[in-house]
Design a protein around this motif. Structure first.
Motif, PDB file in Angstrom:
ATOM      1  N   GLU A 253      14.808 -39.354  29.317  1.00 19.22           N
ATOM      2  CA  GLU A 253      14.205 -38.014  29.689  1.00 19.22           C
ATOM      3  C   GLU A 253      15.503 -37.481  30.652  1.00 19.22           C
ATOM      4  OE1 GLU A 253      12.986 -40.948  31.227  1.00 19.22           O
ATOM      5  OE2 GLU A 253      11.215 -41.242  30.172  1.00 19.22           O
ATOM      6  N   ASN A 254      15.409 -36.106  30.865  1.00 17.03           N
ATOM      7  CA  ASN A 254      16.301 -35.524  31.823  1.00 17.03           C
ATOM      8  C   ASN A 254      15.454 -35.428  33.256  1.00 17.03           C
ATOM      9  OD1 ASN A 254      17.338 -33.388  33.567  1.00 17.03           O
ATOM     10  ND2 ASN A 254      18.294 -32.583  31.756  1.00 17.03           N
ATOM     11  N   ILE A 255      15.923 -36.462  34.122  1.00 16.94           N
ATOM     12  CA  ILE A 255      15.263 -36.646  35.547  1.00 16.94           C
ATOM     13  C   ILE A 255      15.077 -35.003  36.239  1.00 16.94           C
ATOM     14  CG2 ILE A 255      14.968 -37.780  37.822  1.00 16.94           C
ATOM     15  CD1 ILE A 255      14.470 -39.321  35.003  1.00 16.94           C
ATOM     16  N   GLY A 256      16.235 -34.405  36.165  1.00 19.78           N
ATOM     17  CA  GLY A 256      16.022 -33.001  36.813  1.00 19.78           C
ATOM     18  C   GLY A 256      15.031 -32.364  36.208  1.00 19.78           C
ATOM     19  N   CYS A 257      15.065 -32.027  35.032  1.00 23.98           N
ATOM     20  CA  CYS A 257      13.816 -31.453  34.246  1.00 23.98           C
ATOM     21  C   CYS A 257      12.388 -31.923  34.661  1.00 23.98           C
ATOM     22  CB  CYS A 257      13.778 -31.481  32.842  1.00 23.98           C
ATOM     23  SG  CYS A 257      15.297 -30.457  32.276  1.00 23.98           S
ATOM     24  N   ILE A 258      12.268 -33.269  34.713  1.00 22.04           N
ATOM     25  CA  ILE A 258      11.008 -33.964  35.070  1.00 22.04           C
ATOM     26  C   ILE A 258      10.414 -33.444  36.616  1.00 22.04           C
ATOM     27  CG2 ILE A 258       9.652 -35.902  35.543  1.00 22.04           C
ATOM     28  CD1 ILE A 258      10.114 -35.518  32.417  1.00 22.04           C
ATOM     29  N   LYS A 262       7.184 -31.413  37.769  1.00 20.13           N
ATOM     30  CA  LYS A 262       6.409 -31.640  38.581  1.00 20.13           C
ATOM     31  C   LYS A 262       6.148 -30.759  39.541  1.00 20.13           C
ATOM     32  CE  LYS A 262       7.010 -35.968  39.721  1.00 20.13           C
ATOM     33  NZ  LYS A 262       7.638 -37.302  39.674  1.00 20.13           N
ATOM     34  N   ALA A 263       7.390 -30.193  40.102  1.00 16.38           N
ATOM     35  CA  ALA A 263       7.027 -29.208  41.448  1.00 16.38           C
ATOM     36  C   ALA A 263       6.515 -27.951  41.026  1.00 16.38           C
ATOM     37  CB  ALA A 263       8.646 -28.839  41.843  1.00 16.38           C
ATOM     38  N   LEU A 264       6.687 -27.336  39.868  1.00 15.23           N
ATOM     39  CA  LEU A 264       5.976 -26.425  39.446  1.00 15.23           C
ATOM     40  C   LEU A 264       4.619 -26.674  39.268  1.00 15.23           C
ATOM     41  CD1 LEU A 264       8.417 -25.097  36.603  1.00 15.23           C
ATOM     42  CD2 LEU A 264       7.880 -23.887  38.528  1.00 15.23           C
ATOM     43  N   LEU A 265       4.028 -27.779  38.763  1.00 14.86           N
ATOM     44  CA  LEU A 265       2.410 -28.156  38.719  1.00 14.86           C
ATOM     45  C   LEU A 265       2.027 -28.406  40.059  1.00 14.86           C
ATOM     46  CD1 LEU A 265       3.029 -30.674  35.832  1.00 14.86           C
ATOM     47  CD2 LEU A 265       1.594 -28.405  35.614  1.00 14.86           C
ATOM     48  N   ARG A 266       2.824 -28.746  40.958  1.00 19.88           N
ATOM     49  CA  ARG A 266       2.199 -28.994  42.339  1.00 19.88           C
ATOM     50  C   ARG A 266       2.186 -27.652  43.214  1.00 19.88           C
ATOM     51  NH1 ARG A 266       5.580 -33.769  42.426  1.00 19.88           N
ATOM     52  NH2 ARG A 266       7.076 -32.459  43.537  1.00 19.88           N
ATOM     53  N   GLY A 267       2.975 -26.407  42.740  1.00 22.20           N
ATOM     54  CA  GLY A 267       3.119 -25.221  43.399  1.00 22.20           C
ATOM     55  C   GLY A 267       4.010 -25.504  44.578  1.00 22.20           C
ATOM     56  N   ASP A 268       5.058 -26.398  44.424  1.00 15.27           N
ATOM     57  CA  ASP A 268       6.037 -26.466  45.352  1.00 15.27           C
ATOM     58  C   ASP A 268       7.316 -25.613  44.851  1.00 15.27           C
ATOM     59  OD1 ASP A 268       4.742 -28.204  46.581  1.00 15.27           O
ATOM     60  OD2 ASP A 268       5.350 -30.033  45.774  1.00 15.27           O
ATOM     61  N   SER A 269       8.045 -25.105  45.808  1.00 12.68           N
ATOM     62  CA  SER A 269       9.353 -24.630  45.752  1.00 12.68           C
ATOM     63  C   SER A 269      10.322 -25.714  45.041  1.00 12.68           C
ATOM     64  CB  SER A 269       9.823 -23.762  46.706  1.00 12.68           C
ATOM     65  OG  SER A 269      10.274 -24.628  47.780  1.00 12.68           O
ATOM     66  N   HIS A 270      11.111 -25.327  44.149  1.00  8.52           N
ATOM     67  CA  HIS A 270      12.259 -26.440  43.636  1.00  8.52           C
ATOM     68  C   HIS A 270      13.184 -25.841  43.101  1.00  8.52           C
ATOM     69  CE1 HIS A 270      13.707 -29.791  41.299  1.00  8.52           C
ATOM     70  NE2 HIS A 270      13.099 -30.499  42.173  1.00  8.52           N
TER      71      HIS A 270
END
Length: 274
Positions: A253-258, A262-270
Motif C-alpha cells: 500500500e501507499n501509506i501516504g494515501c492510506i 483515513k483523514a477524509l473519512l474522519r473529517g480531519d484536515s490532512h
C-alpha cells in the motif's frame, strides 16, 4: 522406486502400478492446516492479480476427483475459484481442435481453477476409445500440450497436475460402493464398467502420457490415493505451497494515501495526498 516428496520417480520407466497406493500420514491435521493456508494465500493471490493457478486432477473412475475438489473448495473464496469437469467431446467440441474447449475455462489472473479431468482426456480416454478416423497424431498432441502449458506458464498461469494413484482393489471397492449406496448411484455410468475392463490398457497410456508431459514448468505429482484423507492432505499441501510462493503478501500500500483517506473519512484536515 525412490520417490520425491510428491511421488515422481527419480529414474527408470514409469509404471504407476508399481508406485505406492497408500502412505502413512496424519491426514486430518495436515489437511486442516493446508486448508487454512489456502484460505489466506488464495485471498492474497486474488488481491494481487498477478498470477493464476490451474489445478489438473486426473485419475481413474471412482478415484475421488469430485470429492477432492469439493474439499479444496471449502477453503476458497468463491469469487476467485471455479471448477470444470471434462467428459468425451460433444457437439461443437468435436469440430474444433482438441484444446479449443479448454481455453474458455482457463483461470484469469487472481483465480484458481480446478479441472476434473482436463485436456489430457485427448490423449487418454479419446485414445482408449477412439471416435475418429483416421486417428489423431497422438505424439503431436503431446507436443501441443507441452507447448500449450509452456505458454500458460510464461503468461503467469501456474499448473499443478496430480495423478490420483488408486489400486485395483480399491477402485473395485469404490465402484461397488457406487452401486450399493442409493445416494451414490447417480454417479454410476455403464461406461464405468467398460473403463474398468480396460484398466490395464488405460494405465499403459497413463504411463506414456505422464512421462511425455512431465516438464520443469508443469510437473506431474503422483499421489497415493487408497487413503482418501491422506491423498486430500497431500494435494491440499501442494496447492497451499504453490499459493504461498505466488502470493506471500498482500499488494503493498501507499501509506501516504492510506492516511489521507483515513483523514477524509474522519473529517480531519490532512495535508497529504495521492
Amino acid at each position: 522406486m525412490d520417490l520425491d516428496p510428491y511421488g515422481w520417480p527419480h529414474a527408470g520407466a514409469l509404471d504407476v502400478r508399481q508406485l505406492p497406493f497408500q502412505v502413512a500420514a496424519n491426514g486430518v491435521a495436515a489437511l486442516d492446516d493446508s486448508l487454512d493456508r489456502i484460505h489466506e494465500h488464495q485471498r492474497r493471490l486474488y488481491a494481487g492479480r498477478r498470477y493464476a493457478v490451474l489445478l489438473v486432477v486426473q485419475g481413474l473412475d471412482a478415484a475421488g476427483k469430485d470429492s477432492l475438489i469439493r474439499t479444496l473448495a471449502r477453503a476458497m473464496d468463491p469469487a476467485a475459484f471455479r471448477a470444470h469437469s471434462f467428459a468425451r467431446p460433444l457437439g461443437d467440441e468435436v469440430h474444433h481442435d482438441f484444446l479449443w474447449r479448454v481455453w474458455r475455462h482457463l483461470p484469469e489472473r487472481g483465480e484458481v481453477v480446478a479441472f476434473n479431468r482436463s485436456h489430457y482426456e485427448a490423449v487418454l480416454a479419446e485414445r482408449l476409445w477412439p471416435t475418429s478416423e483416421p486417428p489423431p497424431d497422438w505424439r503431436g498432441r503431446y507436443r501441443a500440450i507441452n507447448e500449450f502449458e509452456g505458454h500458460l506458464h510464461r503468461e503467469g498461469t501456474r499448473l499443478i497436475k496430480v495423478w490420483l494413484n488408486t489400486s485395483e482393489d480399491e477402485q473395485r471397492r469404490r465402484l461397488l460402493k457406487r452401486l450399493d449406496k442409493p445416494r451414490k448411484r447417480w454417479k454410476f455410468d455403464p461406461s464405468d464398467i467398460e473403463n474398468w475392463r480396460g484398466r490395464d490398457r488405460y494405465l499403459a497410456l497413463v504411463n506414456e502420457t505422464l512421462t511425455a508431459t512431465h516438464t520443469d514448468h508443469a510437473p506431474w505429482h503422483l499421489i497415493p490415493n487408497d487413503d482418501k484423507p491422506a491423498a486430500r492432505a497431500r494435494v491440499a499441501g501442494l496447492v497451499a505451497d504453490s499459493l504461498a510462493a505466488l502470493a506471500p503478501e498482500y499488494p503493498r500500500e501507499n501509506i501516504g494515501c492510506i492516511e489521507h483517506y483515513k483523514a477524509l473519512l474522519r473529517g480531519d484536515s490532512h495535508d497529504g495526498g495521492c
